[in-house]
Structures are given as structure tokens and as C-alpha cells.
Write a protein that holds these residues in place. Structure first.
Motif, PDB file in Angstrom:
ATOM      1  N   TYR A  69       0.834  -1.200   0.000  1.00 17.06           N
ATOM      2  CA  TYR A  69       0.000   0.000   0.000  1.00 17.06           C
ATOM      3  C   TYR A  69       0.874   1.258   0.000  1.00 17.06           C
ATOM      4  CZ  TYR A  69      -3.997  -2.991   0.971  1.00 17.06           C
ATOM      5  OH  TYR A  69      -4.976  -3.952   0.883  1.00 17.06           O
ATOM      6  N   LYS A  70       0.383   2.291  -0.666  1.00 19.84           N
ATOM      7  CA  LYS A  70       1.110   3.558  -0.737  1.00 19.84           C
ATOM      8  C   LYS A  70       0.742   4.492   0.411  1.00 19.84           C
ATOM      9  CE  LYS A  70       1.548   3.377  -5.775  1.00 19.84           C
ATOM     10  NZ  LYS A  70       1.221   4.048  -7.058  1.00 19.84           N
ATOM     11  N   LYS A  71      -0.400   4.203   1.041  1.00 20.70           N
ATOM     12  CA  LYS A  71      -0.869   5.025   2.154  1.00 20.70           C
ATOM     13  C   LYS A  71      -1.481   4.132   3.214  1.00 20.70           C
ATOM     14  CE  LYS A  71      -2.235   9.011  -0.699  1.00 20.70           C
ATOM     15  NZ  LYS A  71      -3.365   9.911  -1.071  1.00 20.70           N
ATOM     16  N   ILE A  72      -1.592   4.665   4.430  1.00 22.05           N
ATOM     17  CA  ILE A  72      -2.347   4.003   5.490  1.00 22.05           C
ATOM     18  C   ILE A  72      -3.216   5.054   6.160  1.00 22.05           C
ATOM     19  CG2 ILE A  72      -0.416   4.303   7.113  1.00 22.05           C
ATOM     20  CD1 ILE A  72      -1.420   1.785   8.578  1.00 22.05           C
ATOM     21  N   ARG A  73      -4.427   4.691   6.453  1.00 23.72           N
ATOM     22  CA  ARG A  73      -5.357   5.624   7.097  1.00 23.72           C
ATOM     23  C   ARG A  73      -5.587   5.202   8.546  1.00 23.72           C
ATOM     24  NH1 ARG A  73     -10.482   6.756   3.601  1.00 23.72           N
ATOM     25  NH2 ARG A  73      -8.874   7.824   2.397  1.00 23.72           N
ATOM     26  N   TYR A  74      -5.710   6.217   9.419  1.00 23.36           N
ATOM     27  CA  TYR A  74      -5.892   5.966  10.847  1.00 23.36           C
ATOM     28  C   TYR A  74      -7.201   6.593  11.343  1.00 23.36           C
ATOM     29  CZ  TYR A  74      -1.057   4.281  11.266  1.00 23.36           C
ATOM     30  OH  TYR A  74       0.120   3.572  11.144  1.00 23.36           O
ATOM     31  N   GLY A  75      -8.315   6.168  10.784  1.00 17.61           N
ATOM     32  CA  GLY A  75      -9.614   6.514  11.336  1.00 17.61           C
ATOM     33  C   GLY A  75     -10.048   7.961  11.125  1.00 17.61           C
ATOM     34  N   ILE A  76     -11.143   8.300  11.805  1.00 14.15           N
ATOM     35  CA  ILE A  76     -11.807   9.595  11.673  1.00 14.15           C
ATOM     36  C   ILE A  76     -11.996  10.203  13.058  1.00 14.15           C
ATOM     37  CG2 ILE A  76     -13.886  10.790  10.862  1.00 14.15           C
ATOM     38  CD1 ILE A  76     -14.312   8.476   8.900  1.00 14.15           C
ATOM     39  N   ASP A  77     -11.776  11.503  13.167  1.00 10.51           N
ATOM     40  CA  ASP A  77     -11.984  12.227  14.433  1.00 10.51           C
ATOM     41  C   ASP A  77     -13.022  13.324  14.241  1.00 10.51           C
ATOM     42  OD1 ASP A  77     -10.080  10.787  15.790  1.00 10.51           O
ATOM     43  OD2 ASP A  77      -8.541  12.353  15.723  1.00 10.51           O
ATOM     44  N   SER A  78     -13.727  13.656  15.321  1.00 10.85           N
ATOM     45  CA  SER A  78     -14.468  14.913  15.363  1.00 10.85           C
ATOM     46  C   SER A  78     -13.433  16.035  15.325  1.00 10.85           C
ATOM     47  CB  SER A  78     -15.303  15.012  16.640  1.00 10.85           C
ATOM     48  OG  SER A  78     -16.242  13.971  16.707  1.00 10.85           O
ATOM     49  N   ASN A  79     -13.626  16.985  14.469  1.00  3.27           N
ATOM     50  CA  ASN A  79     -12.607  18.016  14.246  1.00  3.27           C
ATOM     51  C   ASN A  79     -12.726  19.139  15.281  1.00  3.27           C
ATOM     52  OD1 ASN A  79     -10.643  19.641  13.044  1.00  3.27           O
ATOM     53  ND2 ASN A  79     -12.105  20.539  11.611  1.00  3.27           N
ATOM     54  N   LEU A  80     -12.462  18.772  16.533  1.00  6.23           N
ATOM     55  CA  LEU A  80     -12.500  19.752  17.619  1.00  6.23           C
ATOM     56  C   LEU A  80     -11.704  19.185  18.792  1.00  6.23           C
ATOM     57  CD1 LEU A  80     -13.758  22.557  18.020  1.00  6.23           C
ATOM     58  CD2 LEU A  80     -15.679  21.461  19.157  1.00  6.23           C
ATOM     59  N   TYR A  81     -10.477  19.644  18.937  1.00  2.57           N
ATOM     60  CA  TYR A  81      -9.574  19.122  19.972  1.00  2.57           C
ATOM     61  C   TYR A  81      -9.479  20.130  21.098  1.00  2.57           C
ATOM     62  CZ  TYR A  81      -8.317  15.959  16.181  1.00  2.57           C
ATOM     63  OH  TYR A  81      -8.360  15.036  15.164  1.00  2.57           O
ATOM     64  N   GLY A  82      -9.692  19.639  22.321  1.00  4.15           N
ATOM     65  CA  GLY A  82      -9.692  20.521  23.473  1.00  4.15           C
ATOM     66  C   GLY A  82     -10.949  20.373  24.295  1.00  4.15           C
ATOM     67  N   HIS A  83     -11.775  19.361  23.924  1.00 10.11           N
ATOM     68  CA  HIS A  83     -12.955  19.029  24.736  1.00 10.11           C
ATOM     69  C   HIS A  83     -13.060  17.521  24.854  1.00 10.11           C
ATOM     70  CE1 HIS A  83     -17.298  18.042  25.220  1.00 10.11           C
ATOM     71  NE2 HIS A  83     -17.107  18.821  26.251  1.00 10.11           N
ATOM     72  N   HIS A  84     -13.734  16.878  23.900  1.00 15.60           N
ATOM     73  CA  HIS A  84     -13.855  15.420  23.910  1.00 15.60           C
ATOM     74  C   HIS A  84     -12.511  14.773  23.570  1.00 15.60           C
ATOM     75  CE1 HIS A  84     -14.895  11.393  22.845  1.00 15.60           C
ATOM     76  NE2 HIS A  84     -14.808  11.603  21.555  1.00 15.60           N
ATOM     77  N   LEU A  85     -11.846  15.314  22.568  1.00 15.23           N
ATOM     78  CA  LEU A  85     -10.522  14.848  22.174  1.00 15.23           C
ATOM     79  C   LEU A  85      -9.492  15.869  22.644  1.00 15.23           C
ATOM     80  CD1 LEU A  85     -11.340  13.721  18.506  1.00 15.23           C
ATOM     81  CD2 LEU A  85     -11.223  12.274  20.546  1.00 15.23           C
ATOM     82  N   SER A  86      -8.339  15.389  23.067  1.00 10.54           N
ATOM     83  CA  SER A  86      -7.328  16.298  23.619  1.00 10.54           C
ATOM     84  C   SER A  86      -6.443  16.868  22.518  1.00 10.54           C
ATOM     85  CB  SER A  86      -6.459  15.552  24.635  1.00 10.54           C
ATOM     86  OG  SER A  86      -5.616  14.613  23.970  1.00 10.54           O
ATOM     87  N   THR A  87      -5.867  18.035  22.801  1.00  9.02           N
ATOM     88  CA  THR A  87      -4.889  18.602  21.875  1.00  9.02           C
ATOM     89  C   THR A  87      -3.642  17.721  21.839  1.00  9.02           C
ATOM     90  OG1 THR A  87      -4.055  20.030  23.657  1.00  9.02           O
ATOM     91  CG2 THR A  87      -5.689  20.967  22.158  1.00  9.02           C
ATOM     92  N   GLY A  88      -3.415  16.961  22.900  1.00 10.77           N
ATOM     93  CA  GLY A  88      -2.291  16.024  22.912  1.00 10.77           C
ATOM     94  C   GLY A  88      -2.438  14.954  21.844  1.00 10.77           C
ATOM     95  N   LEU A  89      -3.689  14.489  21.608  1.00  8.61           N
ATOM     96  CA  LEU A  89      -3.936  13.502  20.560  1.00  8.61           C
ATOM     97  C   LEU A  89      -3.603  14.087  19.188  1.00  8.61           C
ATOM     98  CD1 LEU A  89      -5.090  10.785  19.563  1.00  8.61           C
ATOM     99  CD2 LEU A  89      -7.359  11.873  19.537  1.00  8.61           C
TER     100      LEU A  89
END
Length: 794
Positions: free
Chosen positions: A702-722
Motif C-alpha cells: 500500500y502507498k498510504k495508510i489511514r488511521y480513522g476519523i476524528d471529530s474536528n474539535l480538539y480541546g474538549h472530547h478529544l485532547s490537543t495532545g492527541l
């Protein structure tokens, strides 16, 4: 098979629960299944009438003032009171309109069974491009035409299509599967072509998935359809049924061409030969999808039927319940025929039964006169009901029609003539006597003559607020209501106009909904004029459903993450020098600490469940866990023709976690992953399995690998560290063409961390917005990315 035989089979079936916005659309199985009930959201005029005969759990009635963000089964099933009701049933089976990944995930999580096909199979059939391929494989001739890329569709390409297929063309957006004709356009001129391009270019700007267009020759004929049910014994088929399309009396006409409004089961002189063509088509298609896609149960084929040439042409397939139901079942049931719904549940519940499909189809061959039409708000803005109208059976005052006919003085080739409504006070007086209420009712069999009709499915109470273009209710007649293609009879027009008059639809403020996302109150609005309403409701974040940087930050709702190898080894794609150094050390020293990994491909059920339990345990411990995978995920991916696999990490013989991936010909996608912390060594186990996943993808070519989908808002549900980790690991954000674009205004920031980060759009370029609260220390994210970083104090 007769009803008595059906009842002998169904008496031992577990509880079946029909799920729908309105109770009416799920009524029919109550006649065949003793343990049957309905869960609906809307409390409407007909709800209590239906509840006299069928057990109905109505959310709005049980919990007045409640609301859901979207009127669909997924939103219904996450409602606490709905979950409480379903849990009260032993081994519940849910009958839904159509499957979605969300419904499947919730049902698996709760231990409920869904009566329906998988969402992946559904998409393969309803996608317009895929449908043309399936027709060919099933041995059915498609309408002359081809599929082209939307990006190639310019003025020159349009000219080429005209040269090949004639001046009259039909364009269908392959990916638009919501139904109702919104993705279809009739192109008869260069002006039509320009309007089509303008309309769908705008939709593309909102990142709707528009990649392919079916271009076909326009075929003369009547828009029709046929209902069918695929079973192990073959395909049960109905008759050709005329569709009612493009009716300005009941809907806005700005959404496209071929816009659905109802059926007339009595209109059209379709010969036995034409009906046999349609049935043969349904049989061939149904048998193919049953054997090759494991599709079971009810589906509908949209057709063009040309009486003049004696030909029937396939247009598209609706792999689900269609709007012909429940009326077509009501008609069959009133004639003592066993409805398709019965065979639909038998197939999906693996019930032992035996039928002769030809004999069953023959019971549908002759049917009573019937028609139906769906009334919408006819407004592109929010409205409310200022009047009132009872649900039930009404009597048509025929003299009102003839009185209006004599006033208009025109016949238009129809015995009831053409009417001019609201021309004079005398007309209004006659119109006021158009019909009269007789009795409560909701069943087709309760119509005693052609002079009666039903007002049902969604009959609103006074002050009910309706969205732009929303459905209001359904009218059902025991006679034909078409005088010609796309033309209603004078009687039908008069009744419809009088129904609108009684309802008195007037402009209204928006009825907005607050989505509580892990404590964050979000409101979506369609127009910025509703901003103050949203603020007044206590919104923390307001998302305008269009790109407008004057309103707020323009951003995609979700983003995907991927690593492009660009011919390099995965280790060289990692941006962080420190991370590269650590990974080299960790991989080299794994055996020293009794660490090892295994590639699980193909992924077996026992291995998947081992991982799944570990994943659930680790994520459930988090404060804001959002578990989106379920036990049926593995079989679903196999059904889709994808190859599931896993990278499993062990310390000694103890499984400590890993990544789950799926791959196809051109995509390697890591969907989910989690690893427990290990004290010795204190390494980044998640980073190790992410890297090993990239190594596996590279190894497989494979030429690429994909790592899922995130809600595009870091600093609440998902951390800015992620976010920082993903960028430093070498991943880039990618926006899917289907993703909704928001313009976001932050009203309150107290529920966010000191720093909020998201991918935004500025001057038509992607940027990372870094919003930092006033008074908080500046945070250097120390991320490596090619995107511009825009820092703003809020």
C-alpha cells in the motif's frame, strides 16, 4: 399460505418492534404478529387512534418537550426512554425503515436484533453507479447511457453527451441515495445544464459526496415502480404502480426533477405484457442480489413504463421499505392476501416457512382502487400550524367539485374539470364544504366507498413547528387522483387546497435542538438569523450549516488521518526526531522485555472478541468514552468484501491490546486501537502498534495508510495532545467529500481546555486554528505540519 398458517408461525416469535417517526408507517404487522408493538417519536393526531388497536410507545407523548437532532431510527434508539421501553421486552427484534451503521452499532451494543439488511449491502444497491453494474450482472438491460466523473462534466462534455444520446437527457448523481428525486435532473437545454452544474457545484462546496453522474437518454413514458420481496423461494412481486411526481400543489419544486409525492395504484392502463416485463425484471434483480449480496426481503424498483412502445425501463432500486408501504400492504391485506412484510420478517428472523412465490404474487395481481399523496409545507423556511385538522375518515362533497367546475368553465379533458381555487367569495364558500369529518380511522379498509378518504400519518396539532419543506401528512383515497401524468384531478386539487386551508401553515421561528455532546451544548442552524435563538437556548457552540467566515470559523465537521509513504519507509515518514529515535529503540528491544506482536489476518472471531473486550475495558475507563465499534463489526466487514486484520501486542502470554484494521484493493485503514499501560518497560505501546500497522501496510504494497476519523474539535472530547501525537507521528488530515462543513461560533468556552485546535478553511486553504483563552499561558504545541497555524486569543 393463508393468515391462519401465518399466525401459527408468528405466535412463538419474540417481540417485534416497529421503529419510525410516525406510528402509521409500521402498522401492518400488528395483524400478523401477536407480540408486535411500535416505537415512534412524533405525537400526532392519529397516534391515539392507532394505539387503540396496537401497543404504541410514543416519545413525544411520554416525554413532552423532548427533542432529537434528526428524525431517524438512530436518534430514536439512543433516547433513554426508548431504550428503557425496548429493554422491557425479552429478545426484542427491531423493524426499521432502512439500515445504517449507527443503528447497527447501537443495536449490537444493546443486544437488540435488527430486522433488515446490512448498511453496506444497502449502499451497494442504492448507489446509482453500482445499480447500473448490478443490472448488467443480473442480465437486465439498462437505459442507454454511461457514468462519467462529475469533474469531467463541462460544457464540452455536455455537448458530447447530446451528440451521443440526444437533446433530452437525464442526469443522476450516483452518490445521492436519500430518495425523492433530489439527485435527478432532466436536461433539455444548455440552460438546464448550467442550472444543474450551479446547483451541484454549490452542494460540492459544502463537501457533499458528488463524484459520479449517470447520464442517460430520456425515455418517454410514465414514472412507475414495482414492489417486491426477495426470499429463499424466489421473488414475490406486486404490480406496476404509478408514481405521483412533481406536484406543485403539495411541495416546493426547487429541489430537482422527478420529485416524489405519492402513488396512484389505479392510474394507467398497463397491459399484462407490461406487468410481466416489470415482474420479470424484479425477479431477476431480486434473485441476483439475494444470491450474490445476501440481500433479503422488501425492495422497490423505480421504472419508466412506456405504453406506446410496450417497454419497461429500470431507473433505480430502493433496497428498503419504500413509500408505497404501508398502503400497498394495506390494500393486499384488505383482499385477504399475505403481505410482503410477513415474508420480510420470516427471511430476516430465519423462520421455517414454505411458499410458492408465483401463487403469492398472483394474490396481488388484482387490487382495489387506491391512491395516496404526501403534503409538505411548500415553504423553504420554518413554519407552524395555526389551524387544526382531525385525523380520520372524511367524506368528499362531490357537489363542491361540480360547483367549482361550473365556475371555472373548463374541463381540461377530465370529467371533473379544472378548478380555479380562491377566485371568489362564492368559490371559498363552496370550498369550505369540500369535505366533512366522518369518524376516527387510519386503515385503508375503513374507507367504505370512493367518496371517502383518510387523513393520516403525521396529522399535526395546532402550533406544531415544521422544518423547511417538511412532510406534514398523508392523504389516502379509495379511487384514482391522477387525471394525467403529473396532473391531479380537480377533486384532488380541491381537497388538498382545503386541507392546507384548515391547517393554516404560517411562518415560524426555528425549533432548534441542543445536542449534548459530553456536556458541550451544540446547536446547528440553517440560517444566521437563528443565532440569537440558539444563544437564548444556552448553546456553548453554534454551527451554521454553510461556509460563512463572517459568521464564524469555517471547518469540516470531521477529519480523517493518513500517512502517505511517498516511497519511503514508515520510520522516515515520522516527523518527530525524538519519536523516531524511541521507536527504533523500542522495536529493537522488544524481546528483551518479553514483548511480541502478531499479525492476525484473516482476523478470526475469537481473536476479534478478545480484542473487543480489551478495547471496551480500556475505553470505558475514560471520562468521555465514545465507543463506536460493536461485536457485529467483523462479519459486516467480511460481507462488504473487505479483509479485516489486527496487530496484537503481548507481554509474555498476556494480551495487552492492539489495532484493528480493514483493507481492500486500494485502502488500508486502521479503524480502532487501544493498549494498556505497562510499567516495565514504560514505553508508548499505542505508538508501537501504530508503527507496526504502518509497517504491515507498506509490506503489503500500500502507498498510504489511514488511521480513522476524528471529530474536528480538539480541546474538549478529544485532547490537543492527541492532535499533536498524530501530526508528530507523520499523519496528515484529510477531508472526506461527504463531510458537513460548519461555520462555528464559540459562545461559551468554559467547557473547553485552555487551548482548542481544529482544522479550518481560510481563504480557500486549510489551516490549523489554535484558539487560546484570554489569560491562559501561551502554549507551544510543538507540532510539525505543512499547514499554516493561526493562533487566536478568545
Amino acid at each position: 399460505m393463508d393468515k391462519e398458517e401465518v399466525l401459527k408461525i408468528t405466535k412463538d416469535l419474540p417481540p417485534i418492534i416497529g421503529i419510525a417517526p410516525n406510528a402509521f408507517s409500521r402498522i401492518i404487522l400488528a395483524d400478523f404478529c401477536p407480540e408486535y408493538s411500535i416505537v415512534c417519536f412524533k405525537y400526532r393526531g392519529e397516534t391515539d387512534i392507532i394505539a387503540r388497536d396496537i401497543e404504541v410507545f410514543c416519545v413525544e407523548k411520554e416525554d413532552p418537550g423532548t427533542s432529537i437532532s434528526k428524525m431517524n431510527a438512530q436518534e430514536l434508539l439512543v433516547h433513554p426512554k426508548v431504550q428503557e421501553y425496548i429493554k422491557s421486552k425479552k429478545d426484542p427484534h427491531l423493524l426499521i425503515y432502512k439500515p445504517t451503521k449507527g443503528v447497527e452499532a447501537i443495536s449490537y451494543e444493546m443486544g437488540w436484533k435488527v430486522i433488515g439488511n446490512s448498511s453496506s449491502v444497502k449502499y451497494k444497491i442504492e448507489n446509482k453507479y453500482e445499480f447500473r453494474q448490478l443490472l448488467k450482472k443480473a442480465g437486465i438491460e439498462a437505459i442507454t447511457g454511461e457514468t462519467i466523473l462529475y469533474d469531467d462534466l463541462d460544457k464540452n462534455k455536455y455537448g458530447e453527451m447530446v451528440e451521443k444520446y440526444g437533446n433530452k437527457l437525464v442526469f443522476q448523481i450516483a452518490e445521492m441515495t436519500s430518495g425523492g428525486g433530489t439527485g435527478t435532473a432532466f436536461i433539455n437545454s444548455e440552460e438546464d445544464f448550467k442550472n444543474f452544474k450551479n446547483k451541484f457545484d454549490i452542494k460540492r462546496e459544502k463537501l457533499l459526496s458528488i463524484n459520479k453522474v449517470n447520464v442517460t437518454r430520456f425515455m418517454e413514458g410514465t414514472p412507475t415502480s414495482i414492489s417486491a420481496c426477495a426470499t429463499k423461494f424466489g421473488v414475490v412481486t406486486g404490480n406496476i404502480q404509478t408514481q405521483i411526481l412533481d406536484i406543485p400543489e403539495v411541495r416546493l419544486m426547487s429541489d430537482g426533477s422527478g420529485l416524489f409525492s405519492g402513488h396512484d395504484f389505479s392510474f394507467g392502463n398497463y397491459s399484462g405484457e407490461l406487468n410481466e416485463q416489470a415482474k420479470c425484471m424484479a425477479r431477476s434483480f431480486g434473485e441476483y442480489i439475494y444470491k450474490n449480496l445476501s440481500y433479503k426481503g422488501i425492495f422497490g424498483l423505480d421504472l419508466i413504463t412506456d405504453i406506446g412502445s410496450g417497454k419497461v425501463y429500470p431507473i433505480e432500486c430502493n433496497p428498503r421499505y419504500t413509500d408505497a408501504f404501508p398502503l400497498i400492504s394495506e390494500i393486499h391485506n384488505s383482499q385477504d392476501a399475505i403481505t410482503m412484510d410477513v415474508f420480510h420478517i420470516f427471511e430476516h428472523m430465519n423462520v421455517p416457512y414454505n411458499i410458492n412465490v408465483d401463487e403469492i404474487s398472483a394474490t396481488y395481481a388484482i387490487q382495489k382502487k387506491a391512491s395516496q399523496i404526501i403534503l409538505e409545507t411548500r415553504s423553504d423556511d420554518w413554519t407552524k400550524v395555526a389551524g387544526s385538522l382531525k385525523a380520520g375518515v372524511y367524506k368528499i362533497n362531490k357537489s363542491s367539485v361540480y360547483g367549482l367546475q361550473s365556475t371555472s368553465g373548463k374541463t381540461n379533458g377530465h370529467p371533473l374539470g379544472e378548478i380555479h381555487l380562491n377566485d371568489t367569495n362564492e368559490d371559498l364558500s363552496r370550498q369550505a364544504e369540500a369535505f366533512s369529518y366522518l369518524r376516527p380511522g387510519y386503515r385503508f379498509e375503513q374507507l367504505k366507498s370512493g367518496d371517502e378518504f383518510l387523513v393520516t400519518e403525521g396529522v399535526p396539532f395546532k402550533d406544531t413547528v415544521l422544518k423547511a419543506g417538511a412532510r406534514i401528512l398523508r392523504l389516502i383515497f379509495a379511487e384514482s387522483i391522477l387525471s394525467g401524468e403529473k396532473e391531479l384531478t380537480a377533486e384532488a386539487k380541491m381537497i388538498i387546497e382545503h386541507v392546507y386551508k384548515e391547517l393554516d401553515i404560517v411562518p415560524s421561528d426555528a425549533n432548534l435542538f441542543i445536542e449534548n455532546f459530553f456536556g458541550l451544548k451544540q446547536v446547528e442552524i440553517e440560517d444566521d438569523k437563528y443565532l440569537e435563538n440558539a444563544i437564548g437556548m444556552g448553546a456553548d457552540v453554534v454551527n451554521l450549516l454553510e461556509a460563512d467566515d463572517n459568521f464564524g470559523y469555517v471547518r469540516p465537521k470531521k477529519i480523517m488521518w493518513e500517512m502517505d509513504f511517498k516511497g519511503s519507509a514508515p520510520i522516515d515518514r515520522i516527523r518527530s526526531v525524538r519519536m523516531r529515535k524511541h521507536l527504533r529503540k523500542w522495536i529493537f528491544n522488544m524481546s528483551k522485555y518479553d514483548l511480541r506482536y502478531e499479525v492476525k489476518e484473516p482476523l478470526m472471531s475469537k481473536d476479534f472478541m478478545l480484542w473487543y473486550e480489551k478495547f471496551r475495558t480500556l475505553l470505558s475507563a475514560k471520562e468521555k468514552a465514545n465507543i463506536k465499534i460493536y461485536p457485529g463489526w467483523l462479519e459486516e466487514k467480511k460481507t462488504e468484501g473487505k479483509i479485516p486484520g489486527g496487530i496484537f501486542l503481548y507481554k509474555g502470554n498476556r494480551f495487552i491490546g492492539g489495532n484493528i484494521y480493514v483493507r481492500s484493493d486500494n485502502l488500508f485503514n486502521v479503524g480502532f486501537g487501544a493498549c494498556e499501560k505497562v510499567e516495565n518497560p514504560n514505553w508508548g505501546m499505542g505508538t508501537i502498534v501504530d508503527f507496526l500497522s504502518a509497517e504491515q501496510a507498506k509490506k503489503l504494497g500500500y502507498k498510504k495508510i489511514r488511521y480513522g476519523i476524528d471529530s474536528n474539535l480538539y480541546g474538549h472530547h478529544l485532547s490537543t495532545g492527541l492532535l499533536k501525537y498524530k501530526l508528530n507521528f507523520g499523519l496528515d488530515p484529510v477531508v472526506n467529500s461527504k463531510t458537513q462543513v460548519y461555520s462555528t461560533r464559540f459562545i461559551r468556552t468554559d467547557k473547553f481546555d485552555d487551548t482548542v485546535v481544529f482544522l479550518g478553511i481560510k481563504n480557500n486553504n486549510y489551516v490549523f486554528y489554535v484558539l487560546q483563552k484570554n489569560g491562559s499561558p501561551d502554549e507551544d504545541l510543538k507540532v510539525r505540519t505543512d499547514f499554516e497555524i493561526v493562533k487566536i486569543k478568545i
